[in-house]
Write an enzyme that holds these catalytic residues in place. Structure first.
Site, PDB file in Angstrom:
ATOM      1  N   PHE A   1      35.738  48.053  22.078  1.00 22.71           N
ATOM      2  CA  PHE A   1      35.997  49.096  23.155  1.00 22.71           C
ATOM      3  C   PHE A   1      36.992  49.156  23.982  1.00 22.71           C
ATOM      4  O   PHE A   1      37.709  49.990  24.763  1.00 22.71           O
ATOM      5  CB  PHE A   1      34.146  49.101  24.026  1.00 22.71           C
ATOM      6  CG  PHE A   1      34.623  48.052  25.209  1.00 22.71           C
ATOM      7  CD1 PHE A   1      35.452  48.127  26.678  1.00 22.71           C
ATOM      8  CD2 PHE A   1      34.277  46.664  24.555  1.00 22.71           C
ATOM      9  CE1 PHE A   1      35.519  47.122  27.560  1.00 22.71           C
ATOM     10  CE2 PHE A   1      34.955  45.769  26.322  1.00 22.71           C
ATOM     11  CZ  PHE A   1      35.839  46.031  27.474  1.00 22.71           C
ATOM     12  N   LYS A   2      37.539  48.085  23.986  1.00 25.20           N
ATOM     13  CA  LYS A   2      39.261  48.701  24.570  1.00 25.20           C
ATOM     14  C   LYS A   2      40.488  48.778  23.607  1.00 25.20           C
ATOM     15  O   LYS A   2      41.239  50.149  24.267  1.00 25.20           O
ATOM     16  CB  LYS A   2      40.267  46.732  24.219  1.00 25.20           C
ATOM     17  CG  LYS A   2      39.298  45.194  24.681  1.00 25.20           C
ATOM     18  CD  LYS A   2      39.009  45.490  26.301  1.00 25.20           C
ATOM     19  CE  LYS A   2      37.915  43.949  26.302  1.00 25.20           C
ATOM     20  NZ  LYS A   2      38.504  43.462  26.030  1.00 25.20           N
ATOM     21  N   ASP A   3      39.395  49.913  23.007  1.00 24.75           N
ATOM     22  CA  ASP A   3      40.040  50.642  22.342  1.00 24.75           C
ATOM     23  C   ASP A   3      40.686  51.814  22.894  1.00 24.75           C
ATOM     24  O   ASP A   3      41.286  52.750  22.763  1.00 24.75           O
ATOM     25  CB  ASP A   3      39.919  51.204  20.369  1.00 24.75           C
ATOM     26  CG  ASP A   3      40.376  50.326  19.629  1.00 24.75           C
ATOM     27  OD1 ASP A   3      41.391  49.287  19.988  1.00 24.75           O
ATOM     28  OD2 ASP A   3      39.914  50.237  18.843  1.00 24.75           O
TER      29      ASP A   3
END
Length: 466
Positions: free
Chosen positions: A111-113
């Site tokens: 999800f950090k992307d």
């Protein structure tokens, strides 16, 4: 939009200033001076927008005065163009009124992307405007580092140094960081825990001469821009499920509290979010706080969900600031005492206020493995350990008649050993990472000391300046 520190002693900044500053000089975290709010008709008008367009609309109030809307929209289009799923953040139904939102279709499968791909472009834009270079330092428990490296590799105005805890990430997580051999990327394996890495990053920011000399900036969720860029996916799923004309709830596997804080921010902006479930592994300070007002630090022990192996959740300070009525003096006193004593005496009224919205659940490794197996057997869904904890928290906190969305924060292929042990299956890496285990690695092991880490950071920056 202007931003203030949770501790009240740092300069007020605009969005560009907050992006480059990362951590405030007084040790606090930046927050919007005033919260933007959307009306029900505003939310309805966003239904049906593509994800990049929606992201630009939601983030526009936060960048106002620093980045114009058309530029922001172009950056959002570019940031999400390479995601593997056309919906960017698709919803998957698991059960009646129980959904998961897949946030792992970006280049590093986490999800950090969703924030990092945009942050890399935001940094480029602001640094070109100001004709500056910065050194990004970050701490990662597994996913932030690879997402930051992928977003910032080969950018001429950025040096990137990522600290990860030696031996405490999955092999896939480590290799996603250490096999990027771009000259502006350096990886440091710290002989300690993620909390140690996070403390070292904060200590570097607190060392004013070093901070100024290295022109430090941050990509951890201590940087407000990271949180702001995570708000849109909560908006996307809420609108898809009927908001603002229908209440919704979310469940988030949580370590540093930044992801679930973005959901809280969406609620503060006007979405009818009626419950936020926080899932923890056995490093469960957040669940203990929500269950019994026990905000006390215990030792960090490795788990199947290493991105949550945290005891000091930095972004909790932002929520605390809001729950204390934005009293910066009180916030600073509680946080300073917490760092000194390892325990935070949160007033009962503040704790009760928090628990009216937030619910906590703890799953140990055995229960996490059982949840992975159950999801596969009953719903045909393969969830990584973090996502499995989030889905379990979602089931425990459901409200009849209210759709509950659990955030799927990482691709199962990032944790093949845990998936294989639970289901007998080994999820393959996507094609662009298929040769990951054969790629050469580059990283440096450093002692858990500020002087050792600062020397390593300085060496990496000066090497590229030569």
């Amino acid at each position: 939009m202007r931003y203030v520190s949770t501790r009240g002693q740092a300069p007020i900044r605009d969005f560009s200033g907050v992006l480059l500053a990362g951590l405030a000089e007084d040790g606090g975290l930046y927050m919007p001076e005033q919260w933007p709010e959307f009306s029900a008709s505003d939310w309805r008008a966003m239904r049906g927008l593509t994800y990049p367009e929606l992201a630009a609309r939601v983030m526009a109030p936060f960048t106002a005065g620093a980045i114009d809307f058309e530029t922001l929209r172009e950056m959002c289009q570019a940031a999400y163009a390479g995601f593997a799923h056309p919906a960017i953040v698709p919803l998957v139904q698991l059960d009646h009124e129980l959904f998961t939102q897949e946030l792992f279709h970006g280049p590093t499968l986490a999800f950090k992307d969703l924030a990092m791909q945009l942050l890399g472009r935001l940094f480029d834009h602001v640094l070109r405007q100001q004709d500056r270079r910065v050194t990004i330092v970050g701490a990662t428990s597994g996913d932030t580092g690879s997402a930051a490296i992928e977003a910032c590799r080969d950018r001429e105005r950025l040096e990137v140094v990522i600290l990860h805890p030696l031996g405490r990430t999955s092999e896939v997580q480590r290799r996603q960081m250490t096999t990027v051999l771009s000259p502006n990327i350096a990886n440091l394996a710290v002989e300690g825990t993620f909390d140690d890495c996070q403390d070292l990053v904060k200590a570097m920011f607190a060392d004013a001469p070093f901070r100024d000399d290295m022109q430090l900036s941050a990509v951890n969720s201590i940087n407000w821009a990271r949180v702001a860029a995570q708000i849109p996916y909560y908006v996307a799923s809420a609108l898809a499920l009927g908001a603002p004309d229908r209440e919704v709830a979310f469940a988030v596997p949580t370590g540093n509290f930044g992801n679930v804080l973005a959901a809280w921010a969406a609620r503060r902006m006007g979405l009818p979010i009626v419950r936020l479930a926080v899932g923890s592994n056995h490093n469960d300070i957040l669940s203990r706080f929500l269950g019994a007002n026990d905000m006390s630090v215990r030792g960090v022990t490795p788990s199947l969900s290493p991105s949550m192996d945290i005891q000091v959740s930095s972004n909790f300070e932002r929520l605390l600031f809001e729950l204390l009525g934005r009293d910066a003096t009180a916030t600073a006193a509680l946080m300073t005492g917490f760092r000194r004593e390892g325990r935070m005496a949160v007033p009962d009224a503040v704790w009760r206020d928090a628990t009216s919205l937030f619910h906590g659940l703890t799953l140990d490794d055995a229960a996490t493995s059982a949840e992975i197996r159950r999801l596969h057997d009953q719903a045909g869904y393969l969830a990584d350990p973090h996502t499995a904890i989030g889905i379990s928290a979602a089931r425990a906190a459901r409200i009849p008649g209210v759709p509950m969305v659990a955030m799927a924060t990482a691709h199962p292929a990032k944790f093949p050993d845990a998936i294989r042990a639970a289901t007998g299956l080994t999820p393959p890496l996507p094609e662009h990472l298929a040769d990951l285990y054969q790629r050469p690695e580059r990283y440096r092991v450093v002692a858990n000391r500020l002087d050792a880490v600062e020397d390593a950071v300085r060496g990496a920056v000066l090497k590229n300046a030569a």
